[in-house]
Design an enzyme around this catalytic site. Structure first.
Site, PDB file in Angstrom:
ATOM      1  N   ASP A  76      -6.801  -3.041  -7.335  1.00 10.72           N
ATOM      2  CA  ASP A  76      -7.354  -3.695  -6.280  1.00 10.72           C
ATOM      3  C   ASP A  76      -7.460  -5.072  -6.461  1.00 10.72           C
ATOM      4  OD1 ASP A  76      -8.316  -2.897  -3.357  1.00 10.72           O
ATOM      5  OD2 ASP A  76      -9.538  -4.141  -4.077  1.00 10.72           O
ATOM      6  N   TYR A 118     -14.806 -12.309  -0.352  1.00  9.36           N
ATOM      7  CA  TYR A 118     -15.534 -11.029  -0.502  1.00  9.36           C
ATOM      8  C   TYR A 118     -16.669 -11.159  -1.423  1.00  9.36           C
ATOM      9  CZ  TYR A 118     -11.509  -8.516   1.625  1.00  9.36           C
ATOM     10  OH  TYR A 118     -10.862  -8.030   2.501  1.00  9.36           O
ATOM     11  N   ARG A 155      -6.539  11.256  -6.054  1.00 11.80           N
ATOM     12  CA  ARG A 155      -7.793  10.247  -5.734  1.00 11.80           C
ATOM     13  C   ARG A 155      -8.840  11.436  -5.854  1.00 11.80           C
ATOM     14  NH1 ARG A 155     -10.160   6.951  -0.756  1.00 11.80           N
ATOM     15  NH2 ARG A 155     -11.854   8.541  -1.127  1.00 11.80           N
ATOM     16  N   ARG A 194       0.828  -1.230   0.013  1.00 12.09           N
ATOM     17  CA  ARG A 194      -0.110  -0.200  -0.122  1.00 12.09           C
ATOM     18  C   ARG A 194       0.880   1.263  -0.096  1.00 12.09           C
ATOM     19  NH1 ARG A 194      -5.471  -1.033   1.968  1.00 12.09           N
ATOM     20  NH2 ARG A 194      -6.207  -2.805   0.838  1.00 12.09           N
ATOM     21  N   ARG A 246      -3.444   6.532   1.119  1.00  7.77           N
ATOM     22  CA  ARG A 246      -3.946   7.649   2.045  1.00  7.77           C
ATOM     23  C   ARG A 246      -2.893   8.426   2.788  1.00  7.77           C
ATOM     24  NH1 ARG A 246      -9.162   4.231   3.591  1.00  7.77           N
ATOM     25  NH2 ARG A 246      -7.671   2.800   3.402  1.00  7.77           N
TER      26      ARG A 246
HETATM   27  O1  CP3 Z   1       0.096   0.347  -3.106  1.00  9.10           O
HETATM   28  C1  CP3 Z   1      -0.291  -0.755  -3.354  1.00  9.10           C
HETATM   29  O2  CP3 Z   1      -0.084  -1.675  -2.642  1.00  9.10           O
HETATM   30  C2  CP3 Z   1      -1.268  -1.248  -4.436  1.00  9.10           C
HETATM   31  C3  CP3 Z   1      -2.436  -1.155  -4.656  1.00  9.10           C
HETATM   32  C4  CP3 Z   1      -3.331  -2.264  -3.867  1.00  9.10           C
HETATM   33  C5  CP3 Z   1      -4.455  -1.640  -3.137  1.00  9.10           C
HETATM   34  N1  CP3 Z   1      -5.071  -2.924  -2.609  1.00  9.10           N
HETATM   35  C6  CP3 Z   1      -4.932  -0.267  -3.295  1.00  9.10           C
HETATM   36  C7  CP3 Z   1      -6.084   0.053  -2.402  1.00  9.10           C
HETATM   37  C8  CP3 Z   1      -3.244  -3.534  -3.365  1.00  9.10           C
HETATM   38  C9  CP3 Z   1      -1.994  -4.396  -3.743  1.00  9.10           C
HETATM   39  C10 CP3 Z   1      -4.323  -3.998  -2.693  1.00  9.10           C
HETATM   40  C11 CP3 Z   1      -4.465  -5.283  -2.465  1.00  9.10           C
HETATM   41  C12 CP3 Z   1      -5.957  -5.373  -1.504  1.00  9.10           C
HETATM   42  N2  CP3 Z   1      -7.180  -4.915  -1.593  1.00  9.10           N
HETATM   43  C13 CP3 Z   1      -5.848  -6.762  -0.718  1.00  9.10           C
HETATM   44  C14 CP3 Z   1      -4.896  -7.457  -0.346  1.00  9.10           C
HETATM   45  C15 CP3 Z   1      -3.782  -6.957   0.643  1.00  9.10           C
HETATM   46  C16 CP3 Z   1      -4.592  -6.697   2.275  1.00  9.10           C
HETATM   47  O3  CP3 Z   1      -4.660  -5.426   2.345  1.00  9.10           O
HETATM   48  O4  CP3 Z   1      -4.717  -7.809   2.610  1.00  9.10           O
HETATM   49  C17 CP3 Z   1      -7.345  -6.401  -0.124  1.00  9.10           C
HETATM   50  C18 CP3 Z   1      -8.070  -7.593   0.826  1.00  9.10           C
HETATM   51  C19 CP3 Z   1      -7.673  -5.656  -0.869  1.00  9.10           C
HETATM   52  C20 CP3 Z   1      -9.323  -5.088  -0.663  1.00  9.10           C
HETATM   53  C21 CP3 Z   1      -9.493  -3.854  -0.332  1.00  9.10           C
HETATM   54  N3  CP3 Z   1      -9.304  -2.675  -1.011  1.00  9.10           N
HETATM   55  C22 CP3 Z   1     -10.000  -3.448   1.205  1.00  9.10           C
HETATM   56  C23 CP3 Z   1     -10.465  -4.365   2.145  1.00  9.10           C
HETATM   57  C24 CP3 Z   1     -10.040  -2.035   1.192  1.00  9.10           C
HETATM   58  C25 CP3 Z   1     -10.495  -1.087   2.127  1.00  9.10           C
HETATM   59  C26 CP3 Z   1      -9.811  -0.837   3.324  1.00  9.10           C
HETATM   60  C27 CP3 Z   1      -9.057   0.158   3.215  1.00  9.10           C
HETATM   61  O5  CP3 Z   1      -7.560   0.092   3.286  1.00  9.10           O
HETATM   62  O6  CP3 Z   1      -9.658   1.267   2.928  1.00  9.10           O
HETATM   63  C28 CP3 Z   1      -9.349  -1.455  -0.212  1.00  9.10           C
HETATM   64  C29 CP3 Z   1      -9.266  -0.161  -0.486  1.00  9.10           C
HETATM   65  C30 CP3 Z   1      -7.987   0.082  -1.005  1.00  9.10           C
HETATM   66  N4  CP3 Z   1      -7.284  -0.518  -1.728  1.00  9.10           N
HETATM   67  C31 CP3 Z   1      -7.269   1.360  -0.636  1.00  9.10           C
HETATM   68  C32 CP3 Z   1      -6.019   1.470  -1.629  1.00  9.10           C
HETATM   69  C33 CP3 Z   1      -4.979   2.359  -1.698  1.00  9.10           C
HETATM   70  C34 CP3 Z   1      -7.678   2.371   0.090  1.00  9.10           C
HETATM   71  C35 CP3 Z   1      -8.887   3.074  -0.744  1.00  9.10           C
HETATM   72  C36 CP3 Z   1      -8.991   4.507  -0.933  1.00  9.10           C
HETATM   73  O7  CP3 Z   1      -8.297   5.315  -1.262  1.00  9.10           O
HETATM   74  O8  CP3 Z   1     -10.109   5.168  -0.244  1.00  9.10           O
END
Ligand code: CP3
Length: 342
Positions: free
Chosen positions: A73, A150, A36, A23, A27
């Protein structure tokens, strides 16, 4: 082969381990929040190749990480298979649920996924042109079990209860869904590699809730199938597996699935992992993300402890899970300085 990440994944022990962060585009960075906002919302950002490439590059410009991870994602593939997907601000992902044979039959065929995922491949293409020559581009997908949790529940769950319930109540539908996601993931990662991804990572965030035979059937077996199919098409592209919270099942996992690297969460003890997991090849991880919020001497001490624990074998420094929005960007630089000895 000069890129540090590729050298680590090829089994080379390096005096200073390469580093990137789960990540890293997120944010906690003001420039991410600005882009964003420009995109409108999270999913629009994921499907906008120019802006998705821009947020992927931001942490590379700021910190000079050794790897960039494609901005997308793991849940986009659900949408590509026909599920409804949206993100509730402050809450996380929401999807249409899938619990019946009819709903499984209603999914789109695997060959149709590229219609939705096309912009992701476009992002990869832009990045492979724009990244510094020393930076490795990592593509990724969710592992079938995690994606299925999911799709079944329609949201994130603490104990993956709905997915376990479907597995118990209607094994055929559950296995059908795992099979469909497995096939789609192979085609998705194949296209990312064709577009320029140099490494791919499989995120099995909820692997830890699979025990015994279930772990073999739904964490190990799908990963092995995906990696075998990718290796048949792209023998030289390394794969990192991340069976999060697998505990003692980390031992032997990389060999069993054919992965070149294994990502460790922060519940695993570094000395134990050096002795029992790193013996098989490259490990990645395992700093607890909370250090990026609190910083201080603790962060430096813990970073150095992990570097030292893994210093006798191939290691890519990373967090044990994603950096959180509350993290202080200055702490990321302190971590990097502690690793590189600045
Ligand atoms: O920078 C990176 O790592 C690359 C992009 C990336 C994101 N999600 C961006 C993201 C990657 C590799 C993921 C993987 C992901 N997404 C996983 C596996 C890794 C882990 O965290 O266990 C999972 C389970 C998800 C599903 C997901 N996406 C959830 C549960 C959420 C909400 C939780 C949160 O942190 O807000 C997301 C949203 C998400 N994916 C964000 C980002 C940058 C935040 C969204 C935003 O900008 O509002």
């Amino acid at each position: 082969m000069t890129k540090t990440i590729l050298r680590a994944l090829a089994g080379e022990t390096q005096a200073i381990p390469p580093v990137w962060m789960m990540r890293q585009a997120g944010r906690y960075l003001p420039e991410y929040r600005a882009t964003r906002a420009q995109a409108g919302d999270f999913l629009s950002l994921c499907y906008n190749p120019e802006l998705a490439a821009e947020v992927t590059l931001q942490p590379i410009r700021r910190y000079g990480f050794d790897a960039a991870i494609l901005f997308a994602d793991i849940l986009l593939i659900c949408q590509a298979l026909g599920a409804k997907l949206w993100f509730e601000t402050g809450e996380g992902p929401r999807l249409s649920t899938l619990t019946t044979p009819a709903e499984l039959a209603g999914l789109k065929p695997v060959e149709d996924i590229h219609e939705v995922l096309g912009p992701v491949y476009e992002t990869v293409k832009i990045l492979s042109k724009e990244l510094p020559k020393e930076t490795t581009l990592i593509g990724f997908a969710g592992a079938p079990w995690t994606v299925a949790t999911y799709m079944i529940a329609g949201r994130g769950t603490k104990d993956q209860g709905p997915a376990h319930a479907l597995k118990a109540a209607d094994r055929a539908t559950f296995e059908g869904l795992i099979g469909r996601i497995t096939e789609a993931t192979i085609e998705y990662l194949d296209r990312q590699i064709q577009a320029g991804a140099e490494v791919v990572k499989l995120f099995d965030s909820w692997a830890g809730s699979l025990k015994g035979q279930d772990f073999d059937d739904f964490a190990l077996k799908p990963a092995k199938e995906i990696i075998a199919a990718l290796k048949a098409r792209h023998p030289h592209v390394p794969v990192i597996a991340f069976p999060r919270e697998a505990g003692t099942r980390y031992q032997g996992f990389a060999k069993a699935v054919g992965a070149d690297g294994l990502a460790l969460d922060n519940s695993v003890d570094a000395d134990w992992a050096a002795a029992h997991v790193q013996v098989d090849g490259c490990v990645q991880g395992n700093l607890a993300p909370h250090h990026m919020v609190s910083g201080g001497d603790d962060l430096v001490r813990e970073t150095k402890r992990i570097v030292k624990a893994f210093s006798k074998g191939p290691h890519i420094f990373n967090l044990g899970h994603g950096i959180t929005p509350e993290a202080n960007p200055d702490n990321v630089q302190r971590m990097i300085d502690a690793i590189r000895g600045a």
